[in-house]
Each structure stands twice: as structure tokens, then as C-alpha cells.
Scaffold this motif. Sequence first.
Motif, PDB file in Angstrom:
ATOM      1  N   HIS A   6      16.228  34.274  12.147  1.00  0.00           N
ATOM      2  CA  HIS A   6      15.369  33.325  12.881  1.00  0.00           C
ATOM      3  C   HIS A   6      14.326  34.041  13.720  1.00  0.00           C
ATOM      4  O   HIS A   6      14.594  35.146  14.207  1.00  0.00           O
ATOM      5  N   ASP A   8      13.073  34.909  17.079  1.00  0.00           N
ATOM      6  CA  ASP A   8      13.750  35.250  18.358  1.00  0.00           C
ATOM      7  C   ASP A   8      14.992  36.126  18.158  1.00  0.00           C
ATOM      8  O   ASP A   8      15.414  36.791  19.100  1.00  0.00           O
ATOM      9  N   ASP A   9      15.596  36.163  16.953  1.00  0.00           N
ATOM     10  CA  ASP A   9      16.774  37.027  16.750  1.00  0.00           C
ATOM     11  C   ASP A   9      16.438  38.494  17.013  1.00  0.00           C
ATOM     12  O   ASP A   9      17.225  39.213  17.640  1.00  0.00           O
ATOM     13  N   HIS A 122      22.870  34.065  10.613  1.00  0.00           N
ATOM     14  CA  HIS A 122      22.890  35.488  11.006  1.00  0.00           C
ATOM     15  C   HIS A 122      23.735  36.286  10.014  1.00  0.00           C
ATOM     16  O   HIS A 122      23.364  37.378   9.590  1.00  0.00           O
TER      17      HIS A 122
HETATM   18 ZN   LIG Z   1      19.367  33.202  15.400  1.00  0.00          ZN
END
Ligand SMILES: [Zn+2]
Length: 250
Positions: A6, A8-9, A122
Motif C-alpha cells: 500500500h 504509506d507501507d 502485506h
Molecule cells: Zn499497508
Amino acid sequence: MVIVAHPDDADFGPAATAAKWIDGGSAGWLVCCTSGDAGGEDPDTDPLALAALREAEQRAAAAVVGYAGVSFLHQPDGALANDLALRELLVREIRAFRPDAVLANDPEAIFHSDGGVNHTDHRAAGVAAVDAVYPAARNPMAFPWLARAGMAAHRVRRLYLFWSNRPTVWVDVSATIGRRIEALRAHASQIKEPDRLAERMHAWAREEGEPIGVAAGDALRLVVIDEDADEGPDSAGEAASAADGAGGTP
Ligand SMILES: [Zn+2]
């Protein structure tokens, strides 16, 4: 190359390490498998509008960290699958940028050792990154149309896995933790308590820096696929340092 699920990960993950290595002369590239189109609280949110917003947020954050560029693979948020289509997309990214090292989620963490469940995306992004790195990216016969079209096989030598329950290396990020926090501020749609962000990130980094006695650290699990030429007991580098009496080479 940092591969994540994603937007922001990477910034909640190894951004401070990436910034440090980029400052040290490395080139960095960020790959986001999804555009975070399910990252909201309101079921009436337009997912395409949210995806566009989150891509813009991630591009702004990536500029703070110093990546040379960002790729979005536009896979569905919440439904990321480690299938052959995703593997081919990742192999294309790896063969185009040709990184020495790939940073990705540790796919073995289903539950975090300090509590909580690791998001399914994730885990999928982590295992997809591992499978793309080895063996697909280095095998010319994997997706052979890529090599025929000029995307030559590429050997990634190391994986650095973040959010791992089994870290093996620690990076001193005291000099770049501020950049990570600044990058996180770019993800305004995702930061619920901006006033507490810096405090939380410093506390987290302090904890991860403890094993090596630094104010801010990133804890990573290193997987060496191919040793560098100056590594290993029989390497030329070790022989040279023994010959010149330098000793103490780690
Ligand atoms: Zn994430």
C-alpha cells in the motif's frame, strides 16, 4: 528497490533506511502493488478518487525520501494475490531498475510478535516480492517473452525484510528518522493523530535501535542470496585484509 502493498507501507516501514542509503549514493525505487483504494472508513468513498489521492500522497512522500521514482501496479487493495500476473509485473520492475537489494514485508509474519495481525496484502506483497526476486527475475526462461523483448534476467543479491518477528540486522537511522516522519506527514488521509506522529515514530525507532545502542534504528531480517565478492571466508577481500595486516574487518 522497496516493494510494498500500500501507499504509506514504505514510510511506516524502512523509509529511514532507504533515505540513509540514498544519501550514501544508492539509487532507490519504490513499487506499490496497490494504490490503497480501500484505505478509508466510509463505505461510500469513491475508491478511484481515494486511489488517486493516495498515489499523490505517496509521490510526495517518495520525494522526501529521495527515491528516483515510484511505480504503482494498480492491484486491488484488500485482495492482493501472489499470482503469476503480479509476479510478472514485479519481475518487469526488477529487470528494469536492476536493484542490488530488495526491501519487502516479511511474508512469514502472520501475527506480529508484539500483537496484532499482519494485513493479508502485506503478506501477499512480501511473498510476491520474494518469488519475483528468486528465482523468476534471474531466470531468463521465466516469462521468456520478457528476455526476448530485451528485459534481461537480473540477480538481486539481498532481501531485507521489514516488520519481521525475526530481525537479524539493525540500521542506525538517527540521521534520517526525521525524513521518515516528514514523509509520513504526506499521507494525510491515513494519519489519524498527526500531533502524536513524531512521538510515536521516535519511540518505535528508539526500541528498534536498542540492540545496537542508537537513538533510532530499523530492525530488518536479512536474506543473502548471493554473497558480495568481498564476503565469505575464501574471498579475495578477506585475503587482502589479512595480507596487509589490517585485521578487524567485519
Ligand atoms: Zn499497508
